[in-house]
Write an enzyme that holds these catalytic residues in place. Structure first.
Site, mmCIF file in Angstrom:
data_model
loop_
_atom_site.group_PDB
_atom_site.id
_atom_site.type_symbol
_atom_site.label_atom_id
_atom_site.label_comp_id
_atom_site.label_asym_id
_atom_site.label_seq_id
_atom_site.Cartn_x
_atom_site.Cartn_y
_atom_site.Cartn_z
ATOM 1 N N ASP A 388 47.065 -3.259 17.085
ATOM 2 C CA ASP A 388 47.642 -1.983 17.487
ATOM 3 C C ASP A 388 48.943 -1.806 16.699
ATOM 4 O O ASP A 388 49.519 -2.787 16.228
ATOM 5 C CB ASP A 388 47.917 -2.013 18.992
ATOM 6 C CG ASP A 388 48.284 -0.649 19.548
ATOM 7 O OD1 ASP A 388 47.951 0.356 18.903
ATOM 8 O OD2 ASP A 388 48.916 -0.600 20.613
ATOM 9 N N ASP A 738 47.908 -3.298 24.180
ATOM 10 C CA ASP A 738 48.777 -3.347 25.351
ATOM 11 C C ASP A 738 48.354 -2.373 26.444
ATOM 12 O O ASP A 738 48.711 -2.525 27.600
ATOM 13 C CB ASP A 738 50.231 -3.052 24.956
ATOM 14 C CG ASP A 738 50.381 -1.732 24.217
ATOM 15 O OD1 ASP A 738 49.372 -0.996 24.097
ATOM 16 O OD2 ASP A 738 51.493 -1.427 23.738
ATOM 17 N N ASP A 742 43.005 -0.318 25.462
ATOM 18 C CA ASP A 742 42.676 -1.466 24.620
ATOM 19 C C ASP A 742 41.809 -2.490 25.339
ATOM 20 O O ASP A 742 41.223 -3.370 24.703
ATOM 21 C CB ASP A 742 43.964 -2.165 24.153
ATOM 22 C CG ASP A 742 44.847 -1.269 23.312
ATOM 23 O OD1 ASP A 742 44.286 -0.547 22.470
ATOM 24 O OD2 ASP A 742 46.076 -1.274 23.499
#
Length: 1068
Positions: A388, A738, A742
């Site tokens: 990410d 996070d 996800d």
């Protein structure tokens, strides 16, 4: 045991989009409010009726996430025995138990020794099952954590009445819900009316966006839009950070976006696979099963003459007079049990668990907290890291990167570069700052940034944290870096009061009496302030283009104000364009002193001007005739250490893919800065939105490109699909994240890595590892540690397997030569579990190679033991068999060996022929045996001389066991390196191994010289001469392996080249 790693490169993994059916959804985001009300048969004034709610509850059910029942505890227990090696051990334990019962009943002798072996095997299997059940029982906590982020209640309008706290699970599609600041959306809803001028929702946990999103009532044009594009929708679990509104519920329960995430997490949890090492051990287990079976059959064929005999008739070809010896048959059953026990490394699971647990402690020191032990090993073969952007590659803290102030003339601007990546005012400085202090133009910028601002910055737990909007917090940090004006009284304030002292200075200089809130139309925020002289001013910050449209003048360096003509406007717009192309978020600053309506306004609600502030549509008129003063460029900056970490990944052969929900231009700029892409590289084929990627025909070909890739505006399903395709193509994937969005991909990836600081509980529970510092570089450190741990695990696995090969060779030679059994199963269990354990564990402390992160990752099909290594261990194993059986035979047949006297104990010598045919002892004439000493006891055979080959073999058995232990201790030194000589890598490079060898020898001395234990294990104490013989027979194992290592090195890797082809990176 499964199929092992038979097809580990090509893993057919079903797509979540194909497996999870998606119902046809009404595109409320593409319809205007009236159409939505008509479709759901409701009005925002009256809401649904009681009876309509009941009908819809029957159709749609409660607004809650499904509870998936996991496997029962009995199913989990049975699954632990779904393993070939475990079944072999179980069968061995049952047979051993039956034989122990039979022998005890027949002989009436001491049953203790006979029952130790099956009990120990049963204990091993029970402990293995308990650990397995405990690990699997913790698998589904991510789904429970997902439920925690749901809202408990909602403010609903039904039957024309307002219900302030209706349980959220009772909501149905068509319900009218009121949301205000701080509320968590209870379902997916269409915004139908804004009560405040603006509505901002924090939906980053669901989409990955780094900023709160402005919502509107206007429909969007696309019916197939991504989540980020649905500006008129509010999603379940997201939080209102500004404004309040009326919404219409469109989806509830499992049909919401968070419900889809729930389904994807559950789907991914069903696809969890064994780690690469587990697959290799599975392969080994299946091969070992076949080998054990073949050797058992071979032993029976060789020895069938001892328990099944017959004669031939006079013609010499027809068998008759069959005789079967049940006693001999059970004896060879015991041989089969001994073979199974010898071949299976019972101590291996415990040693692997210990090594992985020690690895987790090392990783924790590097801020990588491992939640699932096997992930330590999997990290070592990671080939792709899908990261990410926000919070992992970047700090997730907005910071000002550039300041553009006006120059001496209207056609001139000044640029200032600002360092710093956090909310710490002391982090970085402003370059080219005027040495003689701030001029009037810079003072005005500082004043507007400090006063037209509702954020705060505080020091908490050794770090600086922001409250309020991150953009505004970054402006306050900028003000602190700009410093105080000359001759300021605050320059002499106490050190304890210095965090935002510059901002406090500007707030003291003027008092704020009114706020013109930000709204999406004018894209600006203003505050009316009162100076000590009583003069009213309006300070404004907002979108640069919008401020320029409402500005008529510009302030120059010295504070003078000149007309804003087209030339000066173009200069400012060029600066704006330059910063925008660098993916900076730009904010402009302006002010006006021309406020005739507010000349006497002091905040009094009865003042005529106060009525103007109550209607946001008046704000654009108030914010007119502005004087433009400058602009700043902000960003979520990359972490300083990430650039080197990306470089390390490239050197280690690991590809980095950035998958983010953020804007494409912003993500591309960050990727260039951190080294995923080079500054001038054409990335048109490497940077796609999630939606564009899903429309590509050959998605795998896109993912196979060497180098970095970027996927922006990615939704949960996009992330999960990318991970699925990579795994299917043979990659070992580490995925970071996070947010709630996800979690499905974290669950599906080989290694799911959640953020410890910014991560949601959902992401943490779905992950295998949590980063305590949210730092990408910690992943790279953990990968290096994982590689070192895997190499060490290979060392002790090879050591334990080579030891077991030696034990099998010993049992096989015993059976093949027909001599009495030299090693009994309980002794082999002791060696495998206890004596071999400390050296194997100590091999886990081998120092890592210096160039461990300069080598490409091993592929999924990397062999645990190469053909050449297996040949070496077969040679070593053959020597172990010869040495253990040989010393057994030597004791019976020789009075001395290598000049070492063995006859001092007074035992009777026999010929090799007698020893090999000991079963016929009862037919020998005049066979007598003298008593002999063993430690403090005298063993005699007055009643039955043939007992010399059964109970009398205790000294020979002890010698065999001691030789086996000594050889395995020396063999652990050989395992320090696969092909490096002990002269190059001496034993003291791993002092833990020397300590472990000392412990293992001490444990062996314990069972030898403690009478009770010696009795349990069927052994006796040895004298000095006998120990000299043991060491003399065991030491050559080092010399043999040194020769084999030399041959391996001299052939230039000829024997290992085939196995190492798999180590080449994909790009080659």
């Amino acid at each position: 045991m499964g199929k092992g790693g038979e097809d580990c490169l090509k893993r057919e993994i079903p797509s979540p989009t194909a497996m999870i059916p998606e119902k046809k959804t009404y595109a409320a985001w593409a319809k205007d409010v009236q159409e939505c009300e008509k479709h759901y048969e409701v009005t925002k004034k009256s809401g649904l009726s009681y009876w309509e709610v009941q009908n819809r509850l029957k159709i749609h059910g409660y607004n809650e996430l499904e509870k998936h029942d996991g496997p029962s505890i009995w199913r989990l227990i049975l699954d632990q025995f779904n393993d070939t090696l475990v079944r072999i051990l179980l069968m061995a334990a049952v047979i051993s138990f039956i034989l122990a019962w039979y022998d005890g009943g027949e002989s009436g002798g001491d049953e203790l020794t006979a029952f130790v072996e099956p009990m120990v095997i049963f204990l091993i299997l029970i402990l293995n099952a308990i650990v397995g059940v405990w690990q699997e029982n913790n698998a589904e906590k991510a789904l429970e954590a997902l439920k925690e982020i749901q809202s408990d209640s909602a403010c609903v309008i039904r039957d024309g009445k307002r219900i302030p706290t209706l349980p959220a699970k009772e909501l149905v599609p068509g319900d009218i819900v009121e949301l205000k600041v701080g509320d968590k959306a209870p379902a997916d809803m269409r915004v139908v009316e804004l009560i405040s001028s603006t509505l901002r929702v924090e939906q980053g946990s669901l989409t990955g966006e780094s900023q709160a999103v402005n919502k509107t009532t206007k429909p969007i044009q696309e019916t197939d839009s991504d989540i980020q594009g649905k500006k008129c929708m509010v999603f379940a679990g997201t939080t209102v950070v500004n404004g309040n509104c009326i919404c219409l519920v469109t989806q509830t329960g499992m049909e919401t976006e968070i419900g889809k995430v729930h389904s994807q997490i559950h789907f991914a949890s069903q696809l969890e696979e064994d780690t690469p090492l587990k697959k290799k051990l599975n392969e080994f287990g299946e091969a070992l099963t076949k080998i054990i079976g073949l050797i058992c059959i071979l032993v029976w064929v060789i020895n069938v003459k001892y328990f099944f005999t017959w004669e031939y008739d006079t013609n010499g070809w027809w068998p008759k007079n069959f005789k079967f010896s049940f006693e001999k048959c059970t004896y060879y059953f015991e041989i089969a049990v001994a073979l199974a026990v010898a071949a299976i490394p019972e101590g291996l699971p415990a040693v692997i668990t210990t090594c992985l647990a020690l690895g987790t402690r090392k990783m924790a020191q590097k801020n990588a907290l491992v939640r699932k032990l096997p992930s330590v090993e999997t990290l070592g073969c990671t080939t792709v890291i899908c990261s990410d952007k926000t919070g992992t590659l970047t700090t997730n803290q907005m910071a000002v990167a550039k300041v553009v102030a006006m120059g001496k003339g209207r056609e001139e601007v000044r640029w200032f570069k600002v360092d710093g990546t956090t909310y710490n005012p002391g982090d970085g400085k402003i370059h080219d700052w005027p040495v003689d202090g701030m001029d009037e133009n810079l003072k005005t910028i500082a004043k507007i940034a400090a006063v037209c601002n509702d954020a705060g910055v505080a020091h908490s737990e050794h770090k600086f944290v922001a409250s309020g909007m991150p953009t505004e917090a970054a402006l306050k940090v900028l003000v602190e870096k700009m410093g105080l004006p000359e001759k300021s009284e605050d320059a002499y304030s106490s050190p304890s009061d210095t965090i935002l002292r510059c901002c406090r200075h500007w707030k003291k200089a003027v008092s704020r009496i009114a706020t013109l809130e930000f709204d999406r139309d004018r894209k600006s925020m203003g505050v009316i302030v009162n100076s000590p002289s009583g003069k009213r001013s309006l300070l404004v910050k907002g979108a640069v283009e919008n401020l320029l449209e409402r500005s008529t003048s510009v302030q120059l360096l010295d504070g003078s104000v000149v007309e804003l003509d087209q030339t000066s406007k173009n200069v400012i717009l060029e600066a704006l364009q330059e910063m925008s192309t660098s993916a900076l978020r730009c904010l402009g600053f302006a002010y006006t002193d021309d406020l005739p309506d507010f000349a006497t306004y002091d905040g009094d609600e009865d003042h005529p001007a106060h009525q103007l502030l109550l209607n946001p549509s008046n704000y654009s008129g108030i914010e007119s005739n502005l004087t433009f003063v400058g602009l700043v460029g902000l960003r979520d900056p990359p972490r300083e250490e990430v650039y080197q970490a990306i470089k390390d990944c490239k050197e280690a052969g690991i590809r980095v893919m950035v998958i983010t929900g953020d804007n494409k231009n912003t993500a591309e700029a960050i990727c260039r800065e951190i080294g995923v892409f080079s500054p001038e590289e054409d990335i048109s084929s490497r940077s796609l939105t999630g939606r564009d990627f899903m429309e590509i025909k050959d998605q795998k070909a896109h993912l196979r490109q060497s180098g970095g890739l970027l996927f922006s505006r990615a939704e949960p399903r996009h992330k999960q699909e990318i991970v699925r395709l990579l795994k299917e193509d043979g990659e070992v994937v580490a995925m970071t994240g996070d947010g709630v969005n996800d979690a499905p991909a974290l669950k599906l990836a080989d290694i799911g890595i959640a953020m410890g600081i910014a991560g949601t509980e959902v992401a943490k529970e779905a992950s295998d590892m949590v980063l305590a510092d949210d730092n990408f570089s910690s992943i790279v450190s953990a990968v290096g540690e994982g590689r070192a741990i895997y190499n060490n695990m290979k060392a002790f696995i090879r050591y334990m397997i080579s030891s077991n090969i030696g034990e099998v060779a010993s049992i096989f030679l015993t059976a093949a030569l027909g001599v009495p059994e030299g090693l009994i199963p309980v002794q082999l269990l002791w060696v495998n579990l206890v004596t071999d354990g400390p050296p194997a564990t100590a091999l886990g402390f081998n120092p890592p190679d210096r160039d461990i992160m300069k080598k490409p990752p091993r592929r999924s099909d990397d062999t645990l033991i190469s053909a050449w290594t297996l040949f070496r261990y077969l040679v070593i194993g053959l020597y172990v068999g010869i040495a253990t059986v040989g010393i057994f035979i030597i004791w019976y047949t020789h009075g001395s060996f290598l000049g070492i006297d063995l006859a001092a104990d007074g035992h009777t010598l026999v010929s090799y022929s007698q020893l090999a045919n000991w079963g016929q002892c009862s037919s020998w004439e005049n066979f007598t045996v003298s008593p002999f000493t063993a430690g403090s006891q005298v063993i005699s055979f007055d009643n039955n001389p043939c007992d010399y080959f059964k109970h009398g073999k205790v000294k020979a058995t002890t010698l065999s066991l001691s030789v086996l232990v000594a050889i395995e201790m020396f063999n652990s030194l050989n395992a320090l390196s696969e092909d490096t000589s002990l002269l190059t890598m001496p034993p003291w490079v791993n002092p833990w191994l020397l300590l472990a060898m000392t412990i293992s020898f001490s444990l062996h001395f314990l069972i030898l010289y403690v009478p009770f234990l010696a009795h349990v294990f069927g052994i006796v104490p040895l004298g000095l001469n006998e120990w000299i013989l043991v060491l003399a027979v065991a030491f050559p194992v080092i010399l043999i392996d040194e020769v084999l290592k030399f041959v391996g090195r001299s052939t230039g890797g000829l024997f290992t080249s085939r196995s190492r082809k798999a180590l080449k990176p994909k790009t080659e």
